[in-house]
Design an enzyme around this catalytic site. Structure first.
Site, PDB file in Angstrom:
ATOM      1  N   LYS A  96     -20.746-133.679  70.112  1.00  0.00           N
ATOM      2  CA  LYS A  96     -19.342-133.282  70.130  1.00  0.00           C
ATOM      3  C   LYS A  96     -18.474-134.281  69.335  1.00  0.00           C
ATOM      4  O   LYS A  96     -18.967-135.334  68.919  1.00  0.00           O
ATOM      5  CB  LYS A  96     -18.855-133.177  71.582  1.00  0.00           C
ATOM      6  CG  LYS A  96     -19.586-132.097  72.379  1.00  0.00           C
ATOM      7  CD  LYS A  96     -19.436-130.716  71.759  1.00  0.00           C
ATOM      8  CE  LYS A  96     -19.988-129.590  72.612  1.00  0.00           C
ATOM      9  NZ  LYS A  96     -21.426-129.613  72.811  1.00  0.00           N
TER      10      LYS A  96
HETATM   11  C1  LIG Z   1     -18.501-123.713  74.459  1.00  0.00           C
HETATM   12  C2  LIG Z   1     -19.274-124.685  75.292  1.00  0.00           C
HETATM   13  N1  LIG Z   1     -19.052-124.731  76.604  1.00  0.00           N
HETATM   14  C3  LIG Z   1     -19.705-125.580  77.403  1.00  0.00           C
HETATM   15  C4  LIG Z   1     -20.647-126.440  76.912  1.00  0.00           C
HETATM   16  C5  LIG Z   1     -21.411-127.309  77.846  1.00  0.00           C
HETATM   17  O1  LIG Z   1     -21.182-128.660  77.676  1.00  0.00           O
HETATM   18  P1  LIG Z   1     -22.283-129.730  78.159  1.00  0.00           P
HETATM   19  O2  LIG Z   1     -23.378-129.706  77.172  1.00  0.00           O
HETATM   20  O3  LIG Z   1     -21.528-131.023  78.150  1.00  0.00           O
HETATM   21  O4  LIG Z   1     -22.714-129.349  79.526  1.00  0.00           O
HETATM   22  C6  LIG Z   1     -20.902-126.442  75.539  1.00  0.00           C
HETATM   23  C7  LIG Z   1     -21.925-127.373  75.014  1.00  0.00           C
HETATM   24  O5  LIG Z   1     -22.321-127.427  73.933  1.00  0.00           O
HETATM   25  C8  LIG Z   1     -20.214-125.539  74.704  1.00  0.00           C
HETATM   26  O6  LIG Z   1     -20.449-125.486  73.399  1.00  0.00           O
END
Ligand SMILES: Cc1ncc(COP(=O)(O)O)c(C=O)c1O
Length: 493
Positions: free
Chosen positions: A294
């Protein structure tokens, strides 16, 4: 210094056993068979030998019986584009021959320079802050960095509250739990997204209802939302996909008219703005991810933002085991442990200190990509609405097969062979196994975007010369060879 290829070479008169011994010794998975003038006559790989033995070859057989005479080879200099394009999943090791046919070098797929889609940049005060945690023993979820990170984040987004959590997925889970979403409820979600909003809805006991996306923003189509609202609908989760914000005014208007909550999934869009407001400050609650790919990272991590004090208190209560803040070990509700550690927050704080620099540089990267790809027939650039500040989490393009003469997957393969990692756009959710109820519904825009979209390398520190390489490979692979800007492969600056 002259390279020593002796461990790769055996003479054509050796036995299968000799070849096996040479393979074992050099560990490269291939040997080249040369005659007594050192001219290359064939090659044998690990797999060739395995197949020969399975077919009954004896280890005392002459190796020449099994040798590939029809081998592919390259010419000097080793790193020239023609040689690199000969490498693929089958040809992983390319002998480089001089004009007389002698082996003078070896080019291996694994030796090639690789450009990742996204990599973290941890060159600020991350180390200093993490060492401070280690030196002071504040390594768990209490400590000054958690508070400082939340405070800085809250200020950055311009919300009243920010609450750190262990990742972006649990941020969504916590948001839904705090809003009371559960059994019998429906939640509207775009069909084109990473799965987390939909899977967390299912895990809350509610039903995800998919809505197609808009072709011009790649995000949920506001005009498509209302037909999906039923008396059971409780919330809309909007996803600011690939860094481009959703069209929030009509979404908020629909939500308010129907009494629905709006959760903004900002995992991919930290710093993006809708009409001058940061995403995460527009709906009832925003969720963020700090996974390593990210815009800022804490390794794993996440954040929630809200300006609703009651919601904030519920989020915090549920995040911390449902424990009373006044009376320790007294639990008001059944809750989770979704906390971020001080170590992670230390990294997050140092990352957030650099967000303006990161976003400024990403702007340069995006301009560089767009300037070179805008005239490539059949390549569609990422969305950019006039009301949006897109932070281009991943610079993503669409490939029109007819106009470019190449389909998306072949182009990805071509880029990969040149050391460039890419990612296809997400698969539409309605096609995926956890959601059989949606399988027969129609989502033409999500289907189309998913079939031809790919994301290009977009790290916060990607070199502009590397962006040029990516563009050059795309131009050379499409019908736009005239746009191919010359550069020297393998010469990584
Ligand atoms: C649109 C979206 N929502 C939620 C997430 C989930 O985040 P995490 O990987 O920190 O759990 C991601 C992860 O890439 C994402 O792209």
């Amino acid at each position: 210094m002259k390279k020593d290829f002796s461990s790769l070479l055996v003479t054509t008169d050796v036995t299968v056993k000799d070849v096996l011994a040479a393979l074992d010794k050099n560990g490269k998975g291939v040997v080249f068979l040369v005659d007594h003038d050192q001219i290359m006559r064939g090659l044998l790989t690990d797999s060739d030998m395995r197949r020969a033995l399975l077919k009954g070859a004896s280890i005392s057989d002459p190796a020449e019986l099994y040798m590939n005479r029809d081998f592919v080879s390259g010419t000097l200099p080793k790193d020239k584009p023609e040689n690199i394009t000969l490498l693929n999943e089958k040809i992983c090791s390319l002998p480089i021959l001089n004009p007389s046919g002698r082996v003078v070098d070896l080019l291996r797929l694994t030796d090639l320079w690789r450009l990742p889609v996204m990599e973290p940049v941890l060159k600020g005060r991350e180390m200093e802050y993490v060492l401070d945690c280690l030196n002071t023993n504040w390594i768990s979820s209490q400590g000054k960095y958690v508070e400082q990170f939340e405070e800085k984040f809250r200020t950055y987004i311009s919300t009243d509250h920010a609450l750190s959590v262990s990742n972006g997925t649990v941020a969504l889970h916590l948001a839904m739990a705090a809003l009371g979403i559960g059994r019998g409820d429906e939640v509207i979600i775009p069909d084109l997204t990473f799965i987390a909003p939909a899977s967390m809805t299912v895990l809350c006991g509610a039903k995800p209802v998919f809505v197609d996306v808009d072709r011009s923003t790649w995000t949920i189509d506001p005009e498509n939302i209302e037909v999906h609202i039923t008396p059971r609908t409780k919330a809309i989760i909007v996803v600011h996909l690939y860094g481009h914000p959703c069209e929030m005014d009509p979404i908020m208007e629909i939500a308010r008219r129907h009494g629905l909550y709006v959760i903004e999934d900002c995992a991919e869009a930290l710093g993006a703005e809708y009409k001058g407001r940061k995403v995460g400050a527009i709906g009832d609650v925003g969720t963020f991810s700090f996974f390593a790919n990210k815009v800022i990272t804490t390794g794993e991590g996440g954040m929630l933002t809200t300006s609703n004090p009651e919601l904030y208190n519920t989020l915090r209560l549920l995040r911390d085991h449902g424990m009373s803040r006044e009376k320790r070990y007294w639990h008001l509700v059944a809750g989770f442990n979704y906390r971020l550690t001080n170590l992670q927050a230390a990294i997050g704080l140092a990352q957030l200190e650099r967000i303006d620099d990161f976003l400024r540089y990403r702007g340069e990267v995006v301009s560089r990509y767009s300037a070179q790809l805008k005239d490539v027939e059949g390549i569609v650039l990422p969305p950019q609405k006039e009301w949006a500040k897109n932070i281009y989490w991943l610079y993503s393009i669409l490939v029109d097969k007819e106009a470019t003469g190449i389909d998306r997957d072949t182009l990805m393969g071509h880029l990969s062979v040149h050391g460039i990692d890419t990612r296809p756009l997400f698969y539409p959710l309605h096609k995926q196994p956890p959601f059989p109820d949606e399988a027969d519904n129609s989502f033409p825009n999500a289907d189309w975007l998913s079939s031809c979209g790919l994301s290009l390398p977009t790290s916060n520190n990607i070199k502009l010369e590397d962006v040029d390489k990516v563009c050059a490979v795309i131009c050379s692979a499409t019908k736009n060879k005239s746009l191919f800007r010359k550069y020297e492969f393998g010469k990584d600056s």
